[in-house]
Write an enzyme that holds these catalytic residues in place. Sequence first.
Site, PDB file in Angstrom:
ATOM      1  N   LYS A 125      -9.685  11.727  -1.835  1.00 58.43           N
ATOM      2  CA  LYS A 125      -9.371  11.608  -3.263  1.00 58.43           C
ATOM      3  C   LYS A 125     -10.519  12.110  -4.137  1.00 58.43           C
ATOM      4  CE  LYS A 125      -5.197   9.888  -3.277  1.00 58.43           C
ATOM      5  NZ  LYS A 125      -4.094  10.808  -3.568  1.00 58.43           N
TER       6      LYS A 125
ATOM      7  N   TYR B 298      -9.654   8.031   2.926  1.00 65.35           N
ATOM      8  CA  TYR B 298      -8.809   8.181   1.719  1.00 65.35           C
ATOM      9  C   TYR B 298      -9.669   8.483   0.482  1.00 65.35           C
ATOM     10  CZ  TYR B 298      -5.419   6.563  -1.836  1.00 65.35           C
ATOM     11  OH  TYR B 298      -4.585   6.449  -2.916  1.00 65.35           O
TER      12      TYR B 298
HETATM   13  N1  LIG Z   1      -0.040   2.940  -5.869  1.00 65.32           N
HETATM   14  C1  LIG Z   1      -1.266   3.008  -6.365  1.00 65.32           C
HETATM   15  O1  LIG Z   1      -1.757   2.073  -7.022  1.00 65.32           O
HETATM   16  C2  LIG Z   1      -2.087   4.253  -6.176  1.00 65.32           C
HETATM   17  C3  LIG Z   1      -3.427   4.200  -6.550  1.00 65.32           C
HETATM   18  C4  LIG Z   1      -4.194   5.336  -6.432  1.00 65.32           C
HETATM   19  C5  LIG Z   1      -3.636   6.499  -5.946  1.00 65.32           C
HETATM   20  N2  LIG Z   1      -2.339   6.524  -5.556  1.00 65.32           N
HETATM   21  C6  LIG Z   1      -1.797   7.790  -5.075  1.00 65.32           C
HETATM   22  O2  LIG Z   1      -0.559   8.028  -5.709  1.00 65.32           O
HETATM   23  C7  LIG Z   1       0.262   8.834  -4.842  1.00 65.32           C
HETATM   24  C8  LIG Z   1       1.616   8.166  -4.683  1.00 65.32           C
HETATM   25  O3  LIG Z   1       1.421   6.948  -3.991  1.00 65.32           O
HETATM   26  P1  LIG Z   1       2.463   5.741  -4.005  1.00 65.32           P
HETATM   27  O4  LIG Z   1       1.679   4.521  -4.249  1.00 65.32           O
HETATM   28  O5  LIG Z   1       3.626   6.068  -4.851  1.00 65.32           O
HETATM   29  O6  LIG Z   1       2.863   5.716  -2.443  1.00 65.32           O
HETATM   30  P2  LIG Z   1       4.274   5.745  -1.680  1.00 65.32           P
HETATM   31  O7  LIG Z   1       3.966   5.527  -0.242  1.00 65.32           O
HETATM   32  O8  LIG Z   1       5.225   4.814  -2.350  1.00 65.32           O
HETATM   33  O9  LIG Z   1       4.800   7.248  -1.929  1.00 65.32           O
HETATM   34  C9  LIG Z   1       4.211   8.341  -1.298  1.00 65.32           C
HETATM   35  C10 LIG Z   1       5.317   9.288  -0.854  1.00 65.32           C
HETATM   36  O10 LIG Z   1       4.701  10.454  -0.275  1.00 65.32           O
HETATM   37  C11 LIG Z   1       5.520  10.870   0.826  1.00 65.32           C
HETATM   38  N3  LIG Z   1       4.707  11.666   1.764  1.00 65.32           N
HETATM   39  C12 LIG Z   1       3.735  11.211   2.586  1.00 65.32           C
HETATM   40  N4  LIG Z   1       3.212  12.225   3.286  1.00 65.32           N
HETATM   41  C13 LIG Z   1       3.880  13.353   2.910  1.00 65.32           C
HETATM   42  C14 LIG Z   1       3.781  14.711   3.270  1.00 65.32           C
HETATM   43  N5  LIG Z   1       2.888  15.111   4.183  1.00 65.32           N
HETATM   44  N6  LIG Z   1       4.593  15.606   2.659  1.00 65.32           N
HETATM   45  C15 LIG Z   1       5.513  15.192   1.742  1.00 65.32           C
HETATM   46  N7  LIG Z   1       5.652  13.914   1.367  1.00 65.32           N
HETATM   47  C16 LIG Z   1       4.846  12.997   1.946  1.00 65.32           C
HETATM   48  C17 LIG Z   1       6.004   9.569   1.429  1.00 65.32           C
HETATM   49  O11 LIG Z   1       7.183   9.784   2.227  1.00 65.32           O
HETATM   50  C18 LIG Z   1       6.235   8.701   0.199  1.00 65.32           C
HETATM   51  O12 LIG Z   1       7.576   8.727  -0.225  1.00 65.32           O
HETATM   52  C19 LIG Z   1      -0.518   8.983  -3.550  1.00 65.32           C
HETATM   53  O13 LIG Z   1      -1.222  10.204  -3.558  1.00 65.32           O
HETATM   54  C20 LIG Z   1      -1.483   7.827  -3.591  1.00 65.32           C
HETATM   55  O14 LIG Z   1      -2.610   8.052  -2.779  1.00 65.32           O
HETATM   56  C21 LIG Z   1      -1.550   5.423  -5.660  1.00 65.32           C
END
Ligand SMILES: NC(=O)c1ccc[n+]([C@@H]2O[C@H](COP(=O)([O-])OP(=O)(O)OC[C@H]3O[C@@H](n4cnc5c(N)ncnc54)[C@H](O)[C@@H]3O)[C@@H](O)[C@H]2O)c1
Length: 311
Positions: free
Chosen positions: A174, A170
């Site tokens: 990233k 990951y």
């Molecule tokens: N939550 C955090 O604190 C955090 C921190 C750093 C980075 N991120 C990044 O933020 C983004 C959103 O994460 P989140 O925490 O809201 O997670 P989440 O799991 O709640 O949402 C991610 C969404 O992406 C969709 N998804 C997954 N694979 C897919 C694909 N191949 N095509 C289309 N849709 C797809 C999933 O169905 C899901 O609804 C991600 O890229 C994650 O890595 C989140």
Amino acid sequence: MPDLSGKVAIVTGAGRGIGREHALALARAGAKIVVNDLGASLAGEGADEGPAHDVVRELEAIGGEAVTNGENVADFAGAKRMVQQAVEHFGRLDILVNNAGILRDRMLVNMEEDEWDAVIEVHLKGHFAPTHHAAAYWRELSKSGKEVRARVINTSSPSGVFGNVGQANYGAAKAGIVGFTLIAAQELQRYGVTVNALAPNARTRMTEAAFGEIPPPEDGFDPADPANNSPIVVALCADDAQDITGQVFFVYGGIVNMLRGWEAGELFASDTRWDPDALLQELRDRLPDGAAPAGMLASMHEAGGQSMRER
Ligand SMILES: NC(=O)c1ccc[n+]([C@@H]2O[C@H](COP(=O)([O-])OP(=O)(O)OC[C@H]3O[C@@H](n4cnc5c(N)ncnc54)[C@H](O)[C@@H]3O)[C@@H](O)[C@H]2O)c1
């Protein structure tokens, strides 16, 4: 709030979590939204149209216009269909928020090949594929003499910019997204496209899987609210932000820190090729205590935030 009326945005992974908040915030600012979500599990398995449909209904309930898209962002042809859908359904595309993501955490010595491949695929190719097709559309517009003020907002992570143990797949993806952002920003500037990235933080199923339940505070501001990550997206999408590109914004609660990435540092200069012994001596002289990454927690503190793990 910047006025984004008349603009059309694709938000990938907008069925849940941070992407859903971006979609709501962009719609409140007046943009029409293509709500992309495969509806996959956190590990990237399965598909379900439900989450994307639910968000479309939410957007419509606040007076927005939205349409569902269920493509896998890492499918090159699917990403092309997604861009085409925006243009055919709403007549244009102005904003691409690459947000979809999955997790398959494991210490690297235990990591299986499919855990590496799936995470690299969804995040890294899942940023390249939609950006490629959107960029081709914007280049064509620009070459035809139209003024383009387009936006790509990518999603990195504190894990990618600071390095988090247990997330080699990951974090590498990233970090790759940051490199991709820097290059895309430079390549697409001539077509009127800015490309920036977020390193967000929020309570979502992703962080709850990694750090356990993160209860909101009983009252007052909730720094883990996923909606905290969206104001910078709306701001960057404003026409006024046309000259801000290639930047990475760390967000935690009310903190937005524009990070400095790799930049020139300790210089070891010699008029001719270094002798390894002399270079080692120089390293030992200048680094009496050695050198190692500070780790994600310390780096997040330095940036003004904290880890979800500490909540
Ligand atoms: N939550 C955090 O604190 C955090 C921190 C750093 C980075 N991120 C990044 O933020 C983004 C959103 O994460 P989140 O925490 O809201 O997670 P989440 O799991 O709640 O949402 C991610 C969404 O992406 C969709 N998804 C997954 N694979 C897919 C694909 N191949 N095509 C289309 N849709 C797809 C999933 O169905 C899901 O609804 C991600 O890229 C994650 O890595 C989140």
